[in-house]
Design a protein around this motif. Sequence first.
Motif, PDB file in Angstrom:
ATOM      1  N   UNK A   1       0.840  -1.192   0.000  1.00  0.00           N
ATOM      2  CA  UNK A   1       0.000   0.000   0.000  1.00  0.00           C
ATOM      3  C   UNK A   1       0.874   1.241   0.000  1.00  0.00           C
ATOM      4  N   UNK A   2       0.428   2.269  -0.721  1.00  0.00           N
ATOM      5  CA  UNK A   2       1.132   3.549  -0.701  1.00  0.00           C
ATOM      6  C   UNK A   2       0.103   4.674  -0.670  1.00  0.00           C
ATOM      7  N   UNK A   3       0.371   5.660   0.170  1.00  0.00           N
ATOM      8  CA  UNK A   3      -0.432   6.878   0.192  1.00  0.00           C
ATOM      9  C   UNK A   3       0.154   7.821  -0.845  1.00  0.00           C
ATOM     10  N   UNK A   4      -0.539   8.010  -1.962  1.00  0.00           N
ATOM     11  CA  UNK A   4      -0.011   8.822  -3.064  1.00  0.00           C
ATOM     12  C   UNK A   4      -0.201  10.317  -2.848  1.00  0.00           C
ATOM     13  N   UNK A   5      -0.944  10.675  -1.803  1.00  0.00           N
ATOM     14  CA  UNK A   5      -1.310  12.068  -1.600  1.00  0.00           C
ATOM     15  C   UNK A   5      -2.664  12.389  -2.182  1.00  0.00           C
ATOM     16  N   UNK A   6      -3.173  11.474  -3.035  1.00  0.00           N
ATOM     17  CA  UNK A   6      -4.501  11.638  -3.641  1.00  0.00           C
ATOM     18  C   UNK A   6      -5.422  10.469  -3.306  1.00  0.00           C
ATOM     19  N   UNK A   7      -4.835   9.324  -2.965  1.00  0.00           N
ATOM     20  CA  UNK A   7      -5.612   8.127  -2.637  1.00  0.00           C
ATOM     21  C   UNK A   7      -4.689   7.115  -1.973  1.00  0.00           C
ATOM     22  N   UNK A   8      -5.280   5.992  -1.566  1.00  0.00           N
ATOM     23  CA  UNK A   8      -4.490   4.835  -1.153  1.00  0.00           C
ATOM     24  C   UNK A   8      -4.457   3.883  -2.329  1.00  0.00           C
ATOM     25  N   UNK A   9      -3.261   3.523  -2.768  1.00  0.00           N
ATOM     26  CA  UNK A   9      -3.090   2.632  -3.915  1.00  0.00           C
ATOM     27  C   UNK A   9      -2.512   1.311  -3.443  1.00  0.00           C
TER      28      UNK A   9
ATOM     29  N   UNK B   1      -2.782  -4.008 -12.550  1.00  0.00           N
ATOM     30  CA  UNK B   1      -1.643  -3.160 -12.213  1.00  0.00           C
ATOM     31  C   UNK B   1      -1.745  -2.624 -10.793  1.00  0.00           C
ATOM     32  N   UNK B   2      -2.923  -2.175 -10.411  1.00  0.00           N
ATOM     33  CA  UNK B   2      -3.130  -1.603  -9.089  1.00  0.00           C
ATOM     34  C   UNK B   2      -4.609  -1.395  -8.861  1.00  0.00           C
ATOM     35  N   UNK B   3      -4.983  -1.171  -7.601  1.00  0.00           N
ATOM     36  CA  UNK B   3      -6.338  -0.745  -7.287  1.00  0.00           C
ATOM     37  C   UNK B   3      -6.251   0.410  -6.304  1.00  0.00           C
ATOM     38  N   UNK B   4      -7.258   1.290  -6.336  1.00  0.00           N
ATOM     39  CA  UNK B   4      -7.257   2.452  -5.459  1.00  0.00           C
ATOM     40  C   UNK B   4      -8.691   2.860  -5.143  1.00  0.00           C
ATOM     41  N   UNK B   5      -8.851   3.810  -4.218  1.00  0.00           N
ATOM     42  CA  UNK B   5     -10.155   4.103  -3.630  1.00  0.00           C
ATOM     43  C   UNK B   5     -10.510   5.589  -3.725  1.00  0.00           C
TER      44      UNK B   5
ATOM     45  N   UNK C   1     -18.443   5.042  -1.287  1.00  0.00           N
ATOM     46  CA  UNK C   1     -17.088   4.917  -1.812  1.00  0.00           C
ATOM     47  C   UNK C   1     -17.136   4.206  -3.152  1.00  0.00           C
ATOM     48  N   UNK C   2     -15.989   4.175  -3.808  1.00  0.00           N
ATOM     49  CA  UNK C   2     -15.818   3.425  -5.052  1.00  0.00           C
ATOM     50  C   UNK C   2     -14.357   3.036  -5.147  1.00  0.00           C
TER      51      UNK C   2
ATOM     52  N   UNK D   1     -15.331   5.519   7.461  1.00  0.00           N
ATOM     53  CA  UNK D   1     -14.864   6.688   8.197  1.00  0.00           C
ATOM     54  C   UNK D   1     -13.342   6.700   8.339  1.00  0.00           C
ATOM     55  N   UNK D   2     -12.749   5.521   8.465  1.00  0.00           N
ATOM     56  CA  UNK D   2     -11.286   5.448   8.551  1.00  0.00           C
ATOM     57  C   UNK D   2     -10.660   6.014   7.277  1.00  0.00           C
ATOM     58  N   UNK D   3     -11.209   5.643   6.131  1.00  0.00           N
ATOM     59  CA  UNK D   3     -10.675   6.173   4.875  1.00  0.00           C
ATOM     60  C   UNK D   3     -10.927   7.672   4.769  1.00  0.00           C
ATOM     61  N   UNK D   4     -12.139   8.099   5.148  1.00  0.00           N
ATOM     62  CA  UNK D   4     -12.459   9.524   5.096  1.00  0.00           C
ATOM     63  C   UNK D   4     -11.561  10.342   6.022  1.00  0.00           C
ATOM     64  N   UNK D   5     -11.077   9.704   7.082  1.00  0.00           N
ATOM     65  CA  UNK D   5     -10.161  10.392   7.970  1.00  0.00           C
ATOM     66  C   UNK D   5      -8.847  10.733   7.297  1.00  0.00           C
TER      67      UNK D   5
END
Length: 281
Positions: A115-123, A143-147, A162-163, A257-261
């Motif tokens: 997992x990496x926090x890209x600054x725009x999403x979690x990938x 290749x990858x998935x993100x949220x 979410x999506x 909510x964890x993701x929204x945080x």
Amino acid sequence: MKINDFFIAKMLCCLLLTACSTQPLPSEESIYDVKAENHSNHLESDTIEVNSSHASEWSYEGKTGPKHWGELDPAYSTCAKGKEQSPINIEASQLIESTSPEKMIIQSEPTTFTLVNTGHTIQANPITKRNVIVLDGKTYSLEQLHFHTPSEHQFNGKNFAMEFHLVHKDPYGKLAVLGVMVQEGSENEILAAAWNALPKKELDKSIVKEPIDVKTLIPHNQTGFHYNGSLTTPPCTEGIKWIVFEQPIQMSKNQIQVFKGIFPDNHRPVQPINQREIIKK
């Protein structure tokens, strides 16, 4: 001094002068060329360094938000000028029922993800390329998935909580993306290990301790909406095959909510459909 000695000394001087003339001193021009060459190399090095580390900043709000993406960088012009942009609002009245019996094939196996926090999403990045889909006779590897939250696509004008997007690529670099809607409900146990490892700061990374079989993340009913679209982030490249599943999956209120945080809102608003067809199959 004797005459003979004088002539011998004179001859030696002539020989020395001739030898020196065969080894010319570097001219001012040649020194300048060397300096110019070194300066050119230095500038080229600086340019490469700047280009590789710098990209126009974009975000989901304010002056660098979705409304302005096309203005931020010439490379992002498709975000404003493109005619097949994603996401879209999927209206039931606009759907075309498919007459083709061919179905998408999904092949997957339990896989470790980083997992990496890209600054725009979690990938989430798989460590293997053995998760594939076969679509219209072509094979694409995951290749990858993100949220995103809320969902980027809408159904009849409404967003989901979410999506997430599963981004696949074929051997020629063409992309196919699966979109899965998420609604609030029961805890998603398949994603529990990933959610426990979500990197909260930009560029932070982590490893999901338990392998994930991506096929178990996809709805049992694989009826989807197929259309031609784009990336939903800059540079908004078009020519992407989209399949957005009709049936959502569930995640708990706490998981959402964890993701929204981390990312309170990281969705691009819906784009005009224009002349595109949305095929349900």
